[in-house]
Write a protein that holds these residues in place. Sequence first.
Motif, PDB file in Angstrom:
ATOM      1  N   THR A 100       2.164   1.704   0.650  1.00  0.00           N
ATOM      2  CA  THR A 100       2.267   0.621   1.630  1.00  0.00           C
ATOM      3  C   THR A 100       1.193   0.768   2.705  1.00  0.00           C
ATOM      4  OG1 THR A 100       3.916   1.870   2.903  1.00  0.00           O
ATOM      5  CG2 THR A 100       4.743   0.286   1.285  1.00  0.00           C
ATOM      6  N   ALA A 158      -1.999  -0.369   1.291  1.00  0.00           N
ATOM      7  CA  ALA A 158      -2.001  -1.815   1.027  1.00  0.00           C
ATOM      8  C   ALA A 158      -2.345  -2.642   2.259  1.00  0.00           C
ATOM      9  CB  ALA A 158      -0.641  -2.241   0.476  1.00  0.00           C
ATOM     10  N   ILE A 159      -1.846  -2.254   3.419  1.00  0.00           N
ATOM     11  CA  ILE A 159      -1.925  -3.125   4.601  1.00  0.00           C
ATOM     12  C   ILE A 159      -3.039  -2.717   5.565  1.00  0.00           C
ATOM     13  CG2 ILE A 159      -0.258  -1.812   5.990  1.00  0.00           C
ATOM     14  CD1 ILE A 159      -0.313  -5.616   5.815  1.00  0.00           C
ATOM     15  N   ASP A 210       0.151 -12.714  -3.667  1.00  0.00           N
ATOM     16  CA  ASP A 210      -0.595 -11.675  -2.965  1.00  0.00           C
ATOM     17  C   ASP A 210      -0.680 -10.453  -3.887  1.00  0.00           C
ATOM     18  OD1 ASP A 210      -1.292  -9.492  -1.321  1.00  0.00           O
ATOM     19  OD2 ASP A 210      -0.348 -10.403   0.432  1.00  0.00           O
ATOM     20  N   ARG A 259      -1.419  -7.476  -3.518  1.00  0.00           N
ATOM     21  CA  ARG A 259      -0.870  -6.235  -2.964  1.00  0.00           C
ATOM     22  C   ARG A 259       0.645  -6.185  -3.114  1.00  0.00           C
ATOM     23  NH1 ARG A 259      -3.447  -7.470   2.771  1.00  0.00           N
ATOM     24  NH2 ARG A 259      -2.549  -9.465   2.136  1.00  0.00           N
ATOM     25  N   ALA A 260       1.280  -7.354  -2.929  1.00  0.00           N
ATOM     26  CA  ALA A 260       2.737  -7.408  -3.050  1.00  0.00           C
ATOM     27  C   ALA A 260       3.168  -7.110  -4.478  1.00  0.00           C
ATOM     28  CB  ALA A 260       3.236  -8.790  -2.612  1.00  0.00           C
ATOM     29  N   LEU A 312       2.832  -3.391  -5.206  1.00  0.00           N
ATOM     30  CA  LEU A 312       3.866  -2.568  -4.574  1.00  0.00           C
ATOM     31  C   LEU A 312       5.184  -2.677  -5.322  1.00  0.00           C
ATOM     32  CD1 LEU A 312       3.142  -3.178  -0.766  1.00  0.00           C
ATOM     33  CD2 LEU A 312       2.768  -1.060  -2.054  1.00  0.00           C
ATOM     34  N   ASN A 337       4.470 -11.999   0.081  1.00  0.00           N
ATOM     35  CA  ASN A 337       3.198 -11.414   0.525  1.00  0.00           C
ATOM     36  C   ASN A 337       3.384  -9.928   0.842  1.00  0.00           C
ATOM     37  OD1 ASN A 337       4.185 -11.145   3.193  1.00  0.00           O
ATOM     38  ND2 ASN A 337       3.518 -13.221   3.712  1.00  0.00           N
ATOM     39  N   VAL A 338       2.309  -9.281   1.243  1.00  0.00           N
ATOM     40  CA  VAL A 338       2.349  -7.829   1.449  1.00  0.00           C
ATOM     41  C   VAL A 338       3.356  -7.453   2.536  1.00  0.00           C
ATOM     42  CG1 VAL A 338       0.425  -7.773   3.108  1.00  0.00           C
ATOM     43  CG2 VAL A 338       0.865  -5.791   1.659  1.00  0.00           C
ATOM     44  N   ALA A 366      -5.798  -3.756  -4.857  1.00  0.00           N
ATOM     45  CA  ALA A 366      -4.493  -3.787  -5.527  1.00  0.00           C
ATOM     46  C   ALA A 366      -4.524  -3.019  -6.846  1.00  0.00           C
ATOM     47  CB  ALA A 366      -4.053  -5.232  -5.761  1.00  0.00           C
TER      48      ALA A 366
END
Lengths: 270, 270, 270, 270
Positions: free
Chosen positions: A62, A65-66, A158, A160-161, A164, A199-200, B29
């Motif tokens: 996480t 990712a952000i 997204d 990234r989401a 994860l 989304n992330v 990602a």
Amino acid sequence: MKIGRQEHHSSAISTSNEATILVRGHDLARELIGTISFTEHLWLLVTGTLPSPAQRRLLDATLVAIAEHGLVPSVQAARLTLAAAPEALQGAVAAGILGCGSVVLGSAEAAGRFLAEVAARAGGSGALDTVATEVVRSYRAAGRPIPGYGHPLHKGGDPRAQRLLELAAELGVAGQHVAIARTAERLLPQLTGRELALNVSGAIPAVLLDAGYPLLALKGVPLLARTASLVAHLLEEQQRPIGFLMSNAASRAIDYDGEAPPGFKPSEEA
Amino acid sequence: MKIGRQEHHSSAISTSNEATILVRGHDLARELIGTISFTEHLWLLVTGTLPSPAQRRLLDATLVAIAEHGLVPSVQAARLTLAAAPEALQGAVAAGILGCGSVVLGSAEAAGRFLAEVAARAGGSGALDTVATEVVRSYRAAGRPIPGYGHPLHKGGDPRAQRLLELAAELGVAGQHVAIARTAERLLPQLTGRELALNVSGAIPAVLLDAGYPLLALKGVPLLARTASLVAHLLEEQQRPIGFLMSNAASRAIDYDGEAPPGFKPSEEA
Amino acid sequence: MKIGRQEHHSSAISTSNEATILVRGHDLARELIGTISFTEHLWLLVTGTLPSPAQRRLLDATLVAIAEHGLVPSVQAARLTLAAAPEALQGAVAAGILGCGSVVLGSAEAAGRFLAEVAARAGGSGALDTVATEVVRSYRAAGRPIPGYGHPLHKGGDPRAQRLLELAAELGVAGQHVAIARTAERLLPQLTGRELALNVSGAIPAVLLDAGYPLLALKGVPLLARTASLVAHLLEEQQRPIGFLMSNAASRAIDYDGEAPPGFKPSEEA
Amino acid sequence: MKIGRQEHHSSAISTSNEATILVRGHDLARELIGTISFTEHLWLLVTGTLPSPAQRRLLDATLVAIAEHGLVPSVQAARLTLAAAPEALQGAVAAGILGCGSVVLGSAEAAGRFLAEVAARAGGSGALDTVATEVVRSYRAAGRPIPGYGHPLHKGGDPRAQRLLELAAELGVAGQHVAIARTAERLLPQLTGRELALNVSGAIPAVLLDAGYPLLALKGVPLLARTASLVAHLLEEQQRPIGFLMSNAASRAIDYDGEAPPGFKPSEEA
């Protein structure tokens, strides 16, 4: 003057004497430095115990990712601030962090509250569709957006989401909060009339709450992650400055529509 | 208005399109999330390349070392701020970060400049004693403290500094900057008349400069590390508040010595 | 990336060219500097027009009222921050300002919203008792405190609030918002079971809303006023430092109640 | 832990009891609110005594002069921050204030140090040309810019600076610091090879030091003045938002020149 009524007068995070610093009961120099990673240390600081490998990997994921997404408002604010005040790197980082708010970057906490509310109301019932629908409707009745869904650039989803959520599944951690996040994503088009992909900032609380990370520390994840990105941008700003260029472009994009004497000609750069 | 002259108008950290976010050339990602740790990501963001295992372990160790040391000024400022403004966790974190300055917590960068100056002047000559003596004397002639030495609590030696130097040796990374840090520690008693042991803010640049971490990003290490600590303290402040208790104790410790009408009695708590 | 949908792309506050700076349509150097007071300038900046003498006097009075009240949390945070980071006065001011929140110092805006809600519901009806009772009950049903009432030190009444209301009456400005503030003060004991006198953060919006100052700029009053106080405290901190003394007193007031090895003795100062 | 050695443990600015708040020895509610202006209050807070009419007018003039100059970096940082974090106006103000640094907006203090150094070296000798030349040369030898001269837009002279000097003359306050400011302006073309007119950040310390305002509080003038401007801009941002528009324009002005896979097409808005 005495403000507030506070019963506790202790802290459980750290203590020290001349020879030793204890952090969450561990000897910092002899047990932690060189032994655990920074991410494990964050988990220890926040929760009081060291993470399992799956918890550590999700928290790492996480934070990765952000951290960084280009010249977003928080990064711009930091680079503008360093250009104006190069004597205080900490001031530029602080300016960037202040943009980690309810609209941009900081919505992971709000999304966590949404997921936790559905989880609490659903209990073990499994009636996630019904409960999620109720909670979404209560948000909309109050004029509140559903936090954690939709993105101005990544309209089709997204990336990234998605990564994860995959990772949480791989690690065997995905549980009720991930299920709620997916349920709401499926229901939102019919409830809101808009396609709004997770989304992330929605995925972060989903996987971390399932991993046992505390709700009230969720906002720390984007805050800490963005600080890493700000350090990189502020190094670049020292070496290849763009702060004033961005400022000039921003001001040129805005017109003046207030009063002016007849014939007044603003400077082109103003 | 046009401020400053800036030739570059580009950034090399990140770009994106609807499907993909690139960070330092890597697909965030698909290549980074779930694969690398947050500390590896920090190194990548700052330097543009992934760290070696030894670089990663040293960066982890420095971040773990400097994150937490109890209710120090930056932590107090953050907890007071959250007590007064609970609506904005980012504001409390920013208030804490602003205390990462030249006197407390932020001196790793100044210590890095000291070590780098000795290294640059010494070149490959190996005459570290002579050059370090010169540089220490030039600092003292200018009335500047030698950054990275001495600690108000850990007078016999900062256990974090010792551990970081041991680790750099174990990992085979200890080089000229560590040698300079030790040389200066040996020389300081005769040059200053005081026993001043290397502290954590001196050890961090010693091991990181030897590991290839950039000087101009050194301050990012205490800033990022302390942010992790602030997240933990602000979680505790939400659950077991002590902000106003600390504020009351602080104000009781200070007398009023300004003018007052005859017979004026201040409130005991004021 | 494109964030948000924003239709306007202009600002009406200021423009300039090489010879002239216009502020709200006035030539800054030729019409404003040396002619108007800073408080008149604030009113002009915020509203677009110069204030009447009564408006200016009330705005001056509110700024004087809320600027200074000793070593309160925002002042402590600023002085701690300057002690740790003396290289950046702006950072210490920012740390102080971040404590202008919903609980301490910043509640003038919340109190303004309370008064404005009663005013809007009452319309011209004059049924202030009925409407104020309804709004107080709705706040209490939602678990929200009534902003602008009660003070930890000035239990018998906040002398600043009383003076501001007197002044509004003297200047002939006191109107519906002042009436609502007084009405609520009279009703609160029976509605809440507690004596809660109007405080300075309740009086500021009462008199300023009656004077025509905009609701959405109310929080600017404590923010600007406290900045003046911070400048004075930070000058004193440079000349007679107490930052670390306050920090030491605050940390001594808090015990450590986390885990520790048997026999561990914390430093007395830790 | 005990940090620093601090002998004083008192403050002379304010004290209070249940009925009365004293500020610099005056009863705040009974003597100051409604009686003095905010600018007089600032002078009282900072110096301990009320200003003369000339001191008040000069302090008003400097605050009016430096408050507002359009969409400059500090204003942009604040508006971006409010767009991202509308829940905390104080955070947006803090972000703006952090840009009051040594390069932009905050140079009044540095200019004050320059003027004070020339004044101290010249003593009563009147040899301002000689001493100013020496001090300018020492700055240039150290690679430091001469603070208070030159402006990117107002190349022919900063109209605010001229007006402040005129006003000081009108009020009979102009003395040695104003004389030094003018002397240096006359000498700079030959000493630096550039026409560099006195700017507002040079004129502010010139007139305020002659008026008896303390050097170490000079930076408070732009900090406080800009806070007033930020309040106005943040009101406009709530009513007619441009924060994200400015952010989009700024990011479009910057290219990505890092690594990317062959054929990667950045989003136009990224």
